[in-house]
Design an enzyme around this catalytic site. Structure first.
Site, PDB file in Angstrom:
ATOM      1  CB  CYS A  25       3.730  -4.528   6.570  1.00  0.00           C
ATOM      2  SG  CYS A  25       3.798  -5.557   7.888  1.00  0.00           S
ATOM      3  N   GLY A  83      -1.593  -9.322  16.924  1.00  0.00           N
ATOM      4  CA  GLY A  83      -2.852  -8.329  16.659  1.00  0.00           C
ATOM      5  C   GLY A  83      -2.832  -7.889  15.365  1.00  0.00           C
ATOM      6  CB  CYS A  89      11.638  -9.919   7.662  1.00  0.00           C
ATOM      7  SG  CYS A  89      10.091  -9.332   7.904  1.00  0.00           S
TER       8      CYS A  89
END
Ligand SMILES: [Zn+2]
Lengths: 133, 378
Positions: free
Chosen positions: B78, B115, B196
């Site tokens: 992210c 993953g 989210c």
């Protein structure tokens, strides 16, 4: 009681004379340089990189926090719902994540609850570690 | 050498019948036009993406032109966008690139992010599940401070209200505390509307030196004052670590923020607004203290004061955050930069933070990667 290893790339417990339900002691790498423990045991200190040796940590610990997995995750072979706890091994100064057997309610094992480490059979027959009250 | 952002572009976040390259093209075309440059002017292109395969950067940039110049790919879960910013900023600062382009793009599958750096035994045995980490972090926040589940819901209400005002957000409907607390339980105490959703989208940023911006007559460049990326120190615990040390506690966000404030010569009191990684609502509260907006323990107090709302002293996630925009992993951080630039130019319309001069963006990803970017108007 049997000492068992977390092999860090293969799913787990090599069955050195243990079976499902038996209490086990997890092996960790102990570092001669910084004095810390690392788990899974890999022979190298996770914190400072020095070479260490494998030693067994306590067979029980104390719940720090818990939650539950209610919806199936891709790749997981265990059935939902199940409870997960972060268990504190005071002597080794380590917290380890693990599945908790025997309850599907995380509130049933509030912080401070003592849990034991046991060998558990995964649906495909391999042995793994789990926590139980 | 001062590095500026000369142009930004975005493809809205959501679900679209478009390829990754198509999503990226929209964002890049907008960013290049915004900067007044062409792809032929770009010396280095850095593509941030998680889910695509081999040669993805070249495939994505390939439709923009065949210039023969370097196109590289970065991945840091992210925080991938921040890795792209770091590489591009350093290339411009060192003089290796006069103009650098960052592209963040993603088409993430629905549901849990799988993953995320886990070993196979973690995934198979049921502990390699990303929301577990956010849930346990939330449980510890609830147990160690006066924060309540209602506070966790209020963060979602705040960000969804901001998202209503953002045409690039996926979820543009307001929600109430009752609706959040009635939504499906995912991992206690976190419910569906407190987390989210991974989705699709793209964002692009054109960077150059301040001198190059002057030479090109760019009227309102935004100065990049800090880009810092931190990974694990011994007291940190995040996805995908199975264990942590019990006697020391630290956070990669604290590390990244402290380095960013040093680099920028600014502190939390200088910020006008923040875009932070609200993967879940407890993560936003923890970011308040980790970024130095309040002391640890005062997160809920800061939320309840209204200071972090749009119109408050230090709005957090005026864009709606990831809760309202959704999270296209490789693009989310550049989406934040798009919001920073839009706000710092005073072009955010109904969600404009009045007098915004200094903005901070924060992302946090699997692998204990946290990154902080600070930008200043002018
Ligand atoms: Zn060591």
């Amino acid at each position: 009681m049997t000492n068992v290893w977390l092999a860090d790339e293969l799913v787990w417990i090599d069955d050195r004379g243990t079976s499902a339900g038996a209490e086990v002691r997890l092996n960790a790498t102990h570092c001669p340089e910084c004095g810390r423990f690392s788990i899974p045991a890999t022979g190298t200190c996770e914190w400072c990189g020095a070479a260490g040796s494998d030693v067994a940590i306590a067979a029980e610990g104390e719940v720090v926090a818990s939650t539950a997995v209610l919806h199936a995750t891709p790749g997981a072979i265990v059935e939902v719902p199940y409870v997960v706890a972060l268990l504190r091994f005071e002597d080794a100064k380590l917290d380890l994540l693990g599945r908790v057997l025997g309850t599907d309610d995380p509130d049933a094992i509030p912080p401070g609850t003592r849990l034991r480490v046991v060998a558990d059979t995964l649906p495909d027959g391999r042995l793994h570690y789990a926590f139980v009250q | 050498m001062t590095v500026v952002v000369a142009g930004v572009g975005i493809h809205p976040f959501g679900r679209f019948p478009l390829s990754v390259a198509q999503l990226a093209q929209t964002a890049v075309t907008e960013a290049l036009a915004d900067a007044g440059v062409g792809f032929a002017d770009v010396d280095l292109t850095v593509v941030a993406n998680v889910g695509e395969g081999m040669a993805k950067a070249q495939r994505i940039a390939g439709r923009l032109g065949a210039t023969g110049r370097p196109v590289i790919s970065v991945e840091s879960a992210c925080a991938s966008s921040a890795a792209a910013l770091l590489a591009a900023r350093d290339a411009v600062e060192s003089g290796h690139a006069r103009v650098a382009l960052c592209i963040g793009v993603e088409k993430a599958p629905r549901g849990y992010i799988a993953g995320a750096g886990f070993e196979s035994w973690q995934v198979e045995s049921g502990v390699g599940v990303t929301p577990i980490y956010f849930a346990l972090q939330a449980q510890e926040l609830l147990a160690s401070t006066d924060a309540t589940v209602e506070d966790l819901a209020e963060v979602s209400v705040k960000n969804h209200a901001n998202g209503v005002l953002n045409p690039n957000a996926m979820y543009r409907k307001p929600c109430t505390v009752e609706e959040v607390l009635a939504s499906k339980m995912v991992c206690p105490p976190l419910r569906l509307l407190m987390l989210c959703a991974p989705n699709e989208g793209a964002a692009a940023v054109v960077m150059m030196s301040a001198d190059e911006a002057v030479r090109r007559g760019i009227s309102r460049p935004i100065t990049l004052r800090a880009v810092t990326v931190a990974t694990r120190r011994p007291g940190d615990w995040f996805v995908p670590a199975a264990s942590r040390l019990s006697d020391i506690r630290s956070s990669p966000t604290r590390t990244a923020a402290s380095a960013a404030y040093d680099e920028a010569g600014l502190g939390p009191a200088d910020l006008d607004f923040v875009e932070c990684q609200d993967t879940d609502t407890a993560s936003e509260l923890l970011a308040y203290s980790d970024l130095g907006l309040c002391a640890h323990g005062d997160e809920a107090k800061l939320l309840r004061s209204g200071d972090t709302q749009l119109g408050g002293r230090i709005p957090v996630n005026p864009s709606g955050g990831l809760l309202a925009k959704g999270e296209p992993l490789g693009a989310s951080g550049l989406g934040q930069v798009h919001e920073l630039v839009t706000q710092l130019r005073g072009q955010a319309g109904v969600r404009q933070v009045s007098g915004a001069r200094v903005g901070l963006a924060h992302v946090m990803g699997a692998g204990h990667v946290s990154a902080v970017t600070i930008m200043v108007a002018g």
